[in-house]
Design an enzyme around this catalytic site. Structure first.
Site, PDB file in Angstrom:
ATOM      1  N   LEU A 250       0.688  -1.022  -0.336  1.00 55.43           N
ATOM      2  CA  LEU A 250       0.410   0.437   0.219  1.00 55.43           C
ATOM      3  C   LEU A 250       0.528   0.889   0.089  1.00 55.43           C
ATOM      4  O   LEU A 250       1.261   2.106   0.993  1.00 55.43           O
ATOM      5  CB  LEU A 250      -0.897  -0.245   1.051  1.00 55.43           C
ATOM      6  CG  LEU A 250      -2.048  -0.950   1.097  1.00 55.43           C
ATOM      7  CD1 LEU A 250      -2.995  -1.165   2.598  1.00 55.43           C
ATOM      8  CD2 LEU A 250      -2.792  -1.202   0.278  1.00 55.43           C
ATOM      9  N   HIS A 251       1.728   1.465  -0.986  1.00 55.61           N
ATOM     10  CA  HIS A 251       2.612   2.855  -1.224  1.00 55.61           C
ATOM     11  C   HIS A 251       0.911   3.923  -2.239  1.00 55.61           C
ATOM     12  O   HIS A 251      -0.041   3.917  -1.241  1.00 55.61           O
ATOM     13  CB  HIS A 251       2.855   3.062  -2.411  1.00 55.61           C
ATOM     14  CG  HIS A 251       2.410   2.042  -3.833  1.00 55.61           C
ATOM     15  ND1 HIS A 251       2.682   3.100  -4.680  1.00 55.61           N
ATOM     16  CD2 HIS A 251       2.536   0.783  -4.419  1.00 55.61           C
ATOM     17  CE1 HIS A 251       2.399   2.466  -5.597  1.00 55.61           C
ATOM     18  NE2 HIS A 251       2.209   1.351  -5.525  1.00 55.61           N
ATOM     19  N   ALA A 252       2.385   5.271  -2.134  1.00 58.31           N
ATOM     20  CA  ALA A 252       0.977   6.800  -2.021  1.00 58.31           C
ATOM     21  C   ALA A 252       0.071   6.272  -2.873  1.00 58.31           C
ATOM     22  O   ALA A 252      -0.838   5.861  -2.439  1.00 58.31           O
ATOM     23  CB  ALA A 252       1.601   7.530  -2.693  1.00 58.31           C
TER      24      ALA A 252
ATOM     25  N   GLU B  46      -2.415  -2.850 -10.690  1.00 55.57           N
ATOM     26  CA  GLU B  46      -0.802  -2.671 -10.574  1.00 55.57           C
ATOM     27  C   GLU B  46      -0.607  -4.725 -10.863  1.00 55.57           C
ATOM     28  O   GLU B  46      -1.458  -4.859 -11.052  1.00 55.57           O
ATOM     29  CB  GLU B  46      -0.479  -2.666  -9.369  1.00 55.57           C
ATOM     30  CG  GLU B  46      -0.496  -0.908  -9.173  1.00 55.57           C
ATOM     31  CD  GLU B  46       0.177  -0.469  -7.384  1.00 55.57           C
ATOM     32  OE1 GLU B  46       0.863  -1.651  -6.751  1.00 55.57           O
ATOM     33  OE2 GLU B  46       0.820   0.650  -7.288  1.00 55.57           O
TER      34      GLU B  46
END
Lengths: 88, 318
Positions: free
Chosen positions: A14-16, A87
């Site tokens: 859970l990146h930006a 993604e």
């Protein structure tokens, strides 16, 4: 109140960008969303909170939704995780 | 298409360029349509292909002395051929005078000749700047222009959303105002210059109070005649179903006179302090200019933490 355990499936965690997507999605609902990870509890509509979890690939989160549209909210959030936030 | 009347040019610049009119005053009714300068050396030599006759023609010492080497008949014919094109204006530099034939034909054929006491170099550099500014693409738009920490910020948004109130708050915090309500934007080089559309002063309307004089109230340090517009802030009424920028990884731009102007869409709700946010926009803009993008730095750090955890997990599984 609806609860749901969920696993982070996208490799980058859970990146930006996924966090923004999650928060934007949650903000469209009237119900409150709480996300728990390793004894940390954050508001699912607060981007800094969700990012602070730094949830990595394979980690487990617990979603807790509370409100009139809690089931729909949980479902859509779950779909986001399933789709790996678009993604990979 | 903007045009420049020779008369207006003469009246506004005769001091700066030390001008005096040689030909009949009626020739001053000509108009200039191109913001460039031409040195008509080749035209005087008889070559009139691709002659850029719509531009201001500047005659220096070289051209004048060249004309003196020609026989009077030849000079007459050459100038006549040249004047067949409707040239708006000649400027002779160094206060030189033009040959009699030229002055006679100019009056006959309605071409203005003005003399300048400046040297050719000085005149050309001054004139180039003047023409560039005069013919620069312009537009005026509804908004408020302020300068915050030296950054020009164009505040836009619907009527009554609080642009003027925001500007007032910024003035209280020691920032400066350029203009309220109507902003004239001029493209100068690759920069957008914002100013007022007139010289009436620094007045603004505050709903419920009426018109106030900002310069009188806050002093001369609170106002500026013009400023470079660095970024735009658009105030939007807060709506629940709109996705506002949350992280700042994507920079938004709008096209303004062909320039990409950074824009921040700012949701406004009652009781929200917009001026503080406008200050933040300005400071963030400065940081970005220095190459520091907070959102990117945060994103990188977050990714490092996540990757470290992912690695540790895979090691512990082994």
């Amino acid at each position: 109140m609806t609860k749901k355990k969920i696993i982070v499936k996208n490799r980058l965690g859970l990146h930006a960008r996924p966090c923004a997507l999650l928060v934007k999605t949650a903000s469209r609902y009237r119900s409150d969303l709480i996300i728990k990870k390793d004894n940390i509890e954050v508001n699912g509509k607060s981007i800094m909170g969700v990012m602070m979890l730094a949830a990595e690939f394979g980690s487990e989160l617990q979603l807790v939704a509370n409100g009139v549209d809690e089931d729909y909210l949980i479902n859509e959030i779950e779909e986001l995780f399933e789709s790996k936030f678009g993604e990979d | 298409m903007k045009i420049l009347h020779v008369k207006d040019f003469f009246e506004s610049m005769n001091k700066d360029f030390a001008l005096s009119v040689i030909t009949d005053p009626k020739t001053l009714n000509n108009s200039i349509q191109e913001g460039y300068i031409h040195r008509p050396g080749l035209a005087l030599a008889g070559y009139l292909e691709h002659y850029t006759y719509k531009r201001i023609q500047v005659l220096g010492e070289t051209e004048i002395t060249y004309m003196q080497t020609l026989s009077p008949e030849l000079l007459y014919d050459r100038i006549r051929e040249m004047f067949e094109f409707s040239i708006p204006l000649f400027i002779v530099t160094k206060g030189l005078s033009v040959p009699q034939q030229m002055e006679y034909l100019a009056n006959e054929m309605n071409i203005a000749i003005i003399s300048s006491r400046l040297s050719t170099d000085h005149l050309i550099s001054g004139l180039t700047r003047y023409l560039r500014d005069y013919f620069a693409p312009q537009k005026s738009l509804h908004g408020t222009l302020v300068e915050v920490f030296g950054i020009g910020i164009l505040i836009t948004g619907k009527s009554g959303i609080g642009k003027s109130e925001c500007a007032l708050d910024l003035l209280e915090r020691g920032h400066r105002m350029v203009t309220d309500d109507i902003v004239r934007v001029t493209l100068t080089g690759d920069k957008l210059i914002g100013s007022s559309v007139n010289d009436i002063g620094y007045f603004m309307e505050i709903r419920g109070v009426g018109v106030i004089d900002v310069e009188r109230m806050y002093g001369i340090h609170a106002v500026r005649q013009k400023t470079v517009i660095d970024t735009q802030v658009e105030l939007l009424l807060w709506q629940d179903n709109i996705d506002y920028e949350r992280i700042g990884l994507t920079n938004n731009y709008v096209d303004m006179l062909g320039v990409n102007l950074p824009i921040v869409y700012l949701p406004v709700s009652p009781g929200k302090n917009i001026s503080v946010i406008v200050e933040v926009v300005a400071l963030n803009h400065i940081l970005k200019n220095y190459g520091y993008e907070a959102a990117e730095v945060y994103q990188r750090k977050l990714q490092d933490i996540i990757q470290k955890k992912t690695r540790e997990n895979s090691i512990s599984k082994l």
